[in-house]
Every structure is written in structure tokens, then in C-alpha cells.
Design an enzyme around this catalytic site. Sequence first.
Site, PDB file in Angstrom:
ATOM      1  CB  CYS A  55      -0.910  -0.005   1.222  1.00  0.00           C
ATOM      2  SG  CYS A  55      -1.798   1.537   1.486  1.00  0.00           S
ATOM      3  CE1 TYR A  87      -5.966   2.497  -4.772  1.00  0.00           C
ATOM      4  CE2 TYR A  87      -8.288   2.960  -4.386  1.00  0.00           C
ATOM      5  CZ  TYR A  87      -7.112   2.345  -4.009  1.00  0.00           C
ATOM      6  OH  TYR A  87      -7.071   1.581  -2.870  1.00  0.00           O
ATOM      7  CG  ASP A 134      -3.391  -3.916   1.800  1.00  0.00           C
ATOM      8  OD1 ASP A 134      -4.600  -3.831   2.060  1.00  0.00           O
ATOM      9  OD2 ASP A 134      -2.533  -3.146   2.260  1.00  0.00           O
ATOM     10  CE1 TYR A 139      -2.555  -2.463  -2.059  1.00  0.00           C
ATOM     11  CE2 TYR A 139      -3.894  -4.385  -2.587  1.00  0.00           C
ATOM     12  CZ  TYR A 139      -3.794  -3.050  -2.228  1.00  0.00           C
ATOM     13  OH  TYR A 139      -4.938  -2.304  -2.041  1.00  0.00           O
ATOM     14  CB  CYS A 204      -0.256   2.520   7.729  1.00  0.00           C
ATOM     15  SG  CYS A 204       1.452   2.128   7.258  1.00  0.00           S
ATOM     16  CB  CYS A 225      24.955   3.902  -3.073  1.00  0.00           C
ATOM     17  SG  CYS A 225      25.266   2.282  -3.787  1.00  0.00           S
TER      18      CYS A 225
END
Length: 238
Positions: A55, A87, A134, A139, A204, A225
Site C-alpha cells: 500500500c 486507482y 492487502d 501490492y 497503513c 551509492c
Amino acid sequence: MFLNSRSPQLPTPEQALGGRPEPAFTVPDRHTVLGNALLGPYPEGLEVADFALGCFWGAERKFWQLPAGVWTTLVGYQGGYTEHPTYEEVCSGLTGHTEVVRVVFDPTVVSYGELLKTFWESHDPTQGFRQGNDVGTQYRSAIYTHTPDQAAAAEASRAAYQKVLTGSGYGTITTEILPAEGRAFYPAEGYHQQYLDKNPGGYCGIGGTGVELSAPFETNWGASCPTGLVAAPEAAAE
């Protein structure tokens, strides 16, 4: 978010919804927490990273809460076929997209390796087409890379994290790592942007395994990096 009761399966390009040539909605100009522009072009010297970890409401917050170096974040849809999806279309499972957080960052302040550490530790990358409760192809875990250095770093970090996950009793990582080129990022609707800042008590579904990707390692993950996480040779070679 959206709980899909059927068995998730990615559509083929022929099965995917057709989409539209232009967005069906507008996106706000500014990040509600960081104050910077959501959409590019971005200031010179900044880099872009794309992560999918369930999510996107909670996933986005993980990155804007980093101590320093993240210039802006925005959520959207990537990795599918439908142009400028909504969505509702993504939730139908017929676009092929996954929910993504785009992170615009200053690599002199926060390395791509540090973003990868946040990515891996903030979700369970072994769950396939779901994250916790989810369920759905939107996802799935994914990293869409923008440079060869990002690709090398992502692959090495996956190997390193697989090693520690296996040692903790977890299964095989299902995260897809693919070039962002040819996989357009479509910003999500305005109400999804910084959703948990606007709705602090909102849902969440993001939760990690509790297994850390230890650092530092011994070998650089790439020029992008130089001060961040680096993978042990034996982990990167697996």
C-alpha cells in the site's frame, strides 16, 4: 486500501484495460510535508528511485520520514500496460501496475543503498501478489531502476537480504527488479499523495519482517551509492 478476494493474476497486454492518452485528474503542485514540487523537472544533481512495497500510503511515509536527503516523494502506478490509469482501474487487477513510491533524493546526502535498506526492511518481500491483508497484483514488491548502478545495487541488495531472510526462516524473495525505462510511472490521484500526512489516523498496511539488512558490507554496490550500504562479496555473488 483494497482487499481483493480472488486469486491475483497479472493480465497480458491483450487483456489489459486500454487507458487514455492524458491523465484523468490533476496532481497537487507541492509535497505537504517537504514543501517541494511533486513533479519534475527536478533540480540538477538529484536522482530518482522507484519502489513498490505494498500500500503506497504507508510506503511513501517511510521515505519522507528519512532524516535527510529526500527532496520529494510521490505515489503512482508503474510496471503495467494501461496508460494513465485511475486507482479504480489499478485495483481491478486489469492494468498490470503496482503501487509505487517515487523518491527524489540528493545522493550526496542519502545514498541509493540507504534507500534500498529502507525498502527491504519496511515490508515482507516474500509474499508475491500481496502485502499483509492487502491482496492483489497492485501490492507486489518491485524496484524499477534508472541507471546501471541502481540495477547492480538492487540486485546485490536482494541477494544480501535473501541470505539473512533465509537464516530467519523466510522464503524466497519475489521482488521484481526491472529497468524503469519503458515502464512509465503514472502519478496517482491527488488524495493519495502524502495520504497519511493528511489523514494521520489513516490505514497503513506496511510492516516489515523485523529482519535487518546489516551494514556496512565490504564491497561497493555501485558508484551511485559510494557512502551507503555495500554488499558482502559472498552475498552479491549468490
